[in-house]
Enzyme design. Structure first.
Site, PDB file in Angstrom:
ATOM      1  N   ALA A   1       0.611  -1.253  -0.216  1.00 52.35           N
ATOM      2  CA  ALA A   1       0.082   0.014   0.034  1.00 52.35           C
ATOM      3  C   ALA A   1       0.932   1.307  -0.058  1.00 52.35           C
ATOM      4  O   ALA A   1       1.954   1.067   0.099  1.00 52.35           O
ATOM      5  CB  ALA A   1      -0.693   0.053   1.132  1.00 52.35           C
ATOM      6  N   HIS A   2       0.250   2.477  -0.025  1.00 49.80           N
ATOM      7  CA  HIS A   2       0.800   3.587  -0.127  1.00 49.80           C
ATOM      8  C   HIS A   2       1.791   4.020   1.107  1.00 49.80           C
ATOM      9  O   HIS A   2       1.411   3.700   2.293  1.00 49.80           O
ATOM     10  CB  HIS A   2      -0.314   4.753  -0.134  1.00 49.80           C
ATOM     11  CG  HIS A   2      -1.062   4.954   0.718  1.00 49.80           C
ATOM     12  ND1 HIS A   2      -0.758   5.714   2.108  1.00 49.80           N
ATOM     13  CD2 HIS A   2      -2.310   4.481   0.962  1.00 49.80           C
ATOM     14  CE1 HIS A   2      -1.659   5.515   2.896  1.00 49.80           C
ATOM     15  NE2 HIS A   2      -2.592   5.020   2.502  1.00 49.80           N
ATOM     16  N   ASN A   3       3.037   4.562   0.617  1.00 51.33           N
ATOM     17  CA  ASN A   3       4.046   5.160   1.758  1.00 51.33           C
ATOM     18  C   ASN A   3       4.628   3.833   2.604  1.00 51.33           C
ATOM     19  O   ASN A   3       5.175   4.240   3.574  1.00 51.33           O
ATOM     20  CB  ASN A   3       3.333   6.252   2.619  1.00 51.33           C
ATOM     21  CG  ASN A   3       2.917   7.510   1.829  1.00 51.33           C
ATOM     22  OD1 ASN A   3       1.566   7.422   1.555  1.00 51.33           O
ATOM     23  ND2 ASN A   3       3.992   8.342   1.591  1.00 51.33           N
TER      24      ASN A   3
END
Length: 340
Positions: free
Chosen positions: A247-249
């Site tokens: 997922a993001h980051n």
């Protein structure tokens, strides 16, 4: 945070007072108060850990309040319930639903409607196979191979000797040297960043990238979301199996191995030489120490600060997990005997 102009175009600076006025006008039910230390120009948005003096940041999760003591940023969007932490080191915009207000401000400062103007740089020694679609302003290095029907979005950089399989899509990304992306991978997709307000669901703008460094393998049909603020980073020599979701980051350290069907939620940081067995799930905003081994189907719900073999849900040291299983089995057998 520096928002990559190559992908998102130029940011639009706003005077802090002007930004607050827009919030007051459009979100009167959420606005509470403000404290302007200096009416500076807000030039970008960032996470509280990486912000500079002209960035807008927000705090919603209480675990990030600790950063208020030492940071110096443009302005902090914070909930009234945390107003006791307001200090005279920074400007503050105090409002309900800080994430919603921050998302609105981010969309103003970085509209994200960029159309690249510069020419692509494609090495003569690169192999571009049938059906490939290349966006504008891409950079394809020496010896790169791009498989059939793959789509490379605007501004993407692929360094020398990397290979992209067929039917992939790659956007908002920089892929390093000697990396191998297997067929069907999706890299640079928007993360599952949404929340609710009185009008329903709203999306959180994503202005980050995916950075895949050198000698990385990404398995077939794996998805790696780009960062919302900052980047999703896959460090050197990481091996990712098929059907993995990152997922993001998320940041993954050197030499880590991730087996199939595992999922890592947003903003989690995984150290070096970590091993994730098949179908491991890791919750968001966690830290996993270098050298940790997670057995298949483990579920991680809190930080792991010691390099050891873990298992179960929630994940615990493996001997503890085995004792738990043995105890449950014994109790079940005793119950079944009494039932008969």
């Amino acid at each position: 945070m520096i928002i990559d102009q190559n992908f998102y175009g130029n940011s639009v600076p706003y005077k802090l007072s002007e930004l607050i006025k827009k919030v007051q006008t459009l979100f009167p039910d959420l606005y509470h108060s403000n404290s302007i230390l200096k009416d500076i120009s807000i030039e970008s948005c960032a996470t509280i850990q990486k912000a500079n003096k002209q960035d807008l940041v927000f705090i919603e999760n209480p675990k990030y309040i600790k950063y208020l003591k030492n940071i110096k940023v443009g302005c902090i969007v914070i909930d009234p319930k945390h107003s006791t932490f307001v200090n005279n080191k920074n400007s503050f915009l105090i409002c309900k639903m800080p994430r919603r207000i921050f998302a609105f401000c981010l969309s103003l400062i970085s509209p994200g409607n960029h159309l690249p103007a510069s020419e692509s740089k494609i090495s003569r020694n690169a192999t571009i196979k049938k059906g490939v679609i290349l966006g504008k302003n891409v950079s394809i290095g020496k010896g790169v191979i791009i498989g059939e029907n793959t789509v490379i979005g605007n501004g993407v950089i692929i360094d020398e000797s990397s290979e992209i399989g067929s039917n992939c899509t790659i956007n908002y990304s920089h892929i390093g040297k000697n990396s191998l992306i297997y067929p069907g991978a999706r890299i640079g997709t928007t993360g599952f960043g949404f929340n609710f307000d009185d009008k329903g669901v709203y999306k959180f703008p994503h202005r980050g990238r995916v950075i895949i460094k050198n000698n990385v393998e990404v398995g077939a049909n794996t998805t790696i979301d780009r960062g919302s603020l900052g980047d999703t980073v896959i460090d050197d020599n990481v091996m990712i199996d098929n059907l993995v979701h990152i997922a993001h980051n998320v940041c993954i350290g050197k030499g880590t191995i991730i087996c199939g069907q595992s999922g890592i939620a947003g903003s989690t940081v995984i150290g070096e030489n970590v091993i994730l067995g098949a179908q491991v799930g890791i919750a968001g905003h966690l830290k996993i120490k270098s050298g940790v081994i997670l057995s298949a189907r483990s579920g991680v719900t809190k930080d792991i600060n010691k390099a050891e073999l873990m298992g179960g849900f929630p994940a615990v040291p493996i001997m503890q997990y085995r004792k738990q299983k043995a105890t449950i089995n014994r109790i079940t057998k005793q119950y079944n005997k009494k039932k008969k």
